[in-house]
Design an enzyme around this catalytic site. Structure first.
Site, PDB file in Angstrom:
ATOM      1  N   SER A 154     -40.540  46.182 -40.174  1.00  0.00           N
ATOM      2  CA  SER A 154     -40.615  44.891 -40.338  1.00  0.00           C
ATOM      3  C   SER A 154     -42.052  43.996 -39.649  1.00  0.00           C
ATOM      4  O   SER A 154     -41.933  42.974 -39.702  1.00  0.00           O
ATOM      5  CB  SER A 154     -39.288  44.181 -39.563  1.00  0.00           C
ATOM      6  OG  SER A 154     -38.194  44.186 -40.342  1.00  0.00           O
ATOM      7  N   LYS A 157     -43.673  41.509 -41.603  1.00  0.00           N
ATOM      8  CA  LYS A 157     -43.427  40.069 -41.394  1.00  0.00           C
ATOM      9  C   LYS A 157     -44.676  39.184 -41.013  1.00  0.00           C
ATOM     10  O   LYS A 157     -44.679  38.089 -41.079  1.00  0.00           O
ATOM     11  CB  LYS A 157     -42.308  39.567 -40.828  1.00  0.00           C
ATOM     12  CG  LYS A 157     -40.901  40.497 -41.891  1.00  0.00           C
ATOM     13  CD  LYS A 157     -39.449  39.959 -40.978  1.00  0.00           C
ATOM     14  CE  LYS A 157     -38.428  40.520 -41.822  1.00  0.00           C
ATOM     15  NZ  LYS A 157     -37.939  42.057 -41.695  1.00  0.00           N
ATOM     16  N   SER A 211     -36.198  38.618 -37.371  1.00  0.00           N
ATOM     17  CA  SER A 211     -36.532  39.654 -38.408  1.00  0.00           C
ATOM     18  C   SER A 211     -35.463  39.654 -39.651  1.00  0.00           C
ATOM     19  O   SER A 211     -35.055  40.524 -39.931  1.00  0.00           O
ATOM     20  CB  SER A 211     -36.485  41.129 -37.907  1.00  0.00           C
ATOM     21  OG  SER A 211     -37.230  41.949 -38.705  1.00  0.00           O
ATOM     22  N   LYS A 316     -43.613  41.200 -32.653  1.00  0.00           N
ATOM     23  CA  LYS A 316     -42.816  41.492 -33.784  1.00  0.00           C
ATOM     24  C   LYS A 316     -42.359  42.972 -33.556  1.00  0.00           C
ATOM     25  O   LYS A 316     -43.133  43.893 -33.303  1.00  0.00           O
ATOM     26  CB  LYS A 316     -43.728  41.289 -34.803  1.00  0.00           C
ATOM     27  CG  LYS A 316     -42.832  41.662 -36.282  1.00  0.00           C
ATOM     28  CD  LYS A 316     -41.864  40.519 -36.455  1.00  0.00           C
ATOM     29  CE  LYS A 316     -40.723  40.588 -37.346  1.00  0.00           C
ATOM     30  NZ  LYS A 316     -39.728  41.390 -36.893  1.00  0.00           N
TER      31      LYS A 316
END
Length: 374
Positions: A154, A157, A211, A316
């Site tokens: 992820s 993203k 997420s 992130k």
């Protein structure tokens, strides 16, 4: 008669004298023979005595040989120690002697003219790939397998958010979650049910902060030209940032075909930091989303954003089995803006532990004068 008697006596005397002389000769001969026998009997001993120095010489040779072997072993050990110790390797001043710790490829770094080699042996990063680099680029402060291509989960993203914002969409426009957004690949869960309607802004917040996979996929589907055009735009953006070893196949990171390196991701994070909304949304500790008349509480997947000891500007996390636990951050550490990339962490808290170890290491180096803040 008397004359004959004298002659007999004289003859006898001569015979006795001759006998004594012969006996003396025999004794002399026996004595000489005895000396010869003694000499012969002693000769093996003498030879042995003469052979002993040779034996000692061979023994000393063996000792010398052992000494040479010991010397070689000692040199070999000292070489291994030099390779394992950055400070020892640095004494020679040769770039070829830069240390390679087990499982680590550590790069040199200069901070304000001070070599950060000192103390690197005390930094034990457990993530499979790692990179700490000044936000404005330059040499890495620390790196480990930072050029190996690996799945990034992820972390994807962050690129999804940049591509969405580059298209300058209406952030208040509604987007709908459909069956196309359901994860049938990994079977990940989501509280955004099919048919849920949220704003593009809320989808962006949930994708970066929590997420949320369905929100991220919906953002890609609502891109001009649909999901195929969005993936093309992702890879085009990566190429424009110099991410030459990066490839994207979806906007969520659920597929292991989304791959990159720690160095490439550092470029991506530095670029994403220029987007105020990405900075804000990715570091928001928690938020409430109203979905179908219900209020849903969401939290940031990176617990460090709530820590008072951290100054994080962008964050992130990511996880799929193929990628392990991942974390990228822009943060100010020891009064220096840096990008931290941690990939392929196995333990539940390994990436968080690594981030804290890096922070302590930089702060310790700065406090001891080994590194001068930029």
């Amino acid at each position: 008669m008397r004359m004959m008697l004298k002659a007999v006596v004289l003859w006898g005397a001569l015979a006795v004298a001759a006998g004594f002389a012969s006996i003396g000769a025999v004794h002399a001969a026996d004595k000489a023979g005895s000396k010869i026998e003694v000499q012969k009997s002693k000769s093996p001993t003498t030879q042995k005595a003469k052979a002993r120095p040779v034996s000692k010489a061979s023994s000393s040779q063996r000792v010398a040989q052992k000494g040479k072997v010991a010397s070689r072993v000692s040199k070999a050990k000292s070489t291994r120690v030099a390779k394992a110790s950055p400070s020892a390797a640095r004494v020679g001043g040769s770039k070829s002697s830069r240390p390679t710790q087990k499982g680590k490829n550590v790069a040199p770094a200069m901070a304000g003219g001070v070599d950060l080699w000192q103390g690197q042996e005390h930094l034990a990063v457990r993530s499979g790939s790692a990179l700490v680099i000044a936000q404005d680029g330059g040499e890495a402060l620390y790196e480990k397998n930072a050029r190996i291509v690996v799945p990034i989960a992820s972390i994807t993203k962050v690129m999804t958010a940049m591509v969405v914002l580059d298209s300058m969409p209406n952030l208040q426009a509604p987007i709908t979650i459909t069956d196309e957004d359901v994860d049938y690949l990994k079977g990940s869960r989501s509280r955004l049910q099919v048919g849920s309607v949220i704003t593009r802004e809320m989808a962006l917040l949930l994708a970066l902060m929590s997420s949320e996979n369905r929100a991220a996929n919906a953002l890609g589907r609502h891109y001009p030209g649909g999901l195929p055009a969005f993936i093309v735009a992702m890879n085009r953006k990566a190429a424009s940032l110099g991410m030459s070893r990066t490839h994207f196949a979806d906007p969520t990171g659920l597929t292991s075909n989304n791959v990159s390196t720690a160095h490439d991701l550092a470029r991506m994070v530095a670029a994403a930091y220029r987007y105020p909304l990405i900075r804000e949304f990715s570091t928001t500790p928690g938020a409430t989303a109203e979905v179908k008349g219900r209020e849903l509480e969401y939290r940031n997947t990176n617990q460090l954003v709530k820590s008072p000891t951290w100054e994080i500007g962008l964050s992130k996390t990511g996880y799929i089995q193929e990628a392990g636990k991942c974390l990228v951050m822009q943060a100010r550490v020891a009064d220096r803006p840096v990008v931290i990339v941690l990939l392929d962490s196995s333990g539940k808290q390994t990436r968080i532990g690594d981030a804290n170890r890096i922070k302590r290491w930089m702060e310790s180096a700065s406090a001891s004068g080994k590194a001068t803040p930029a």
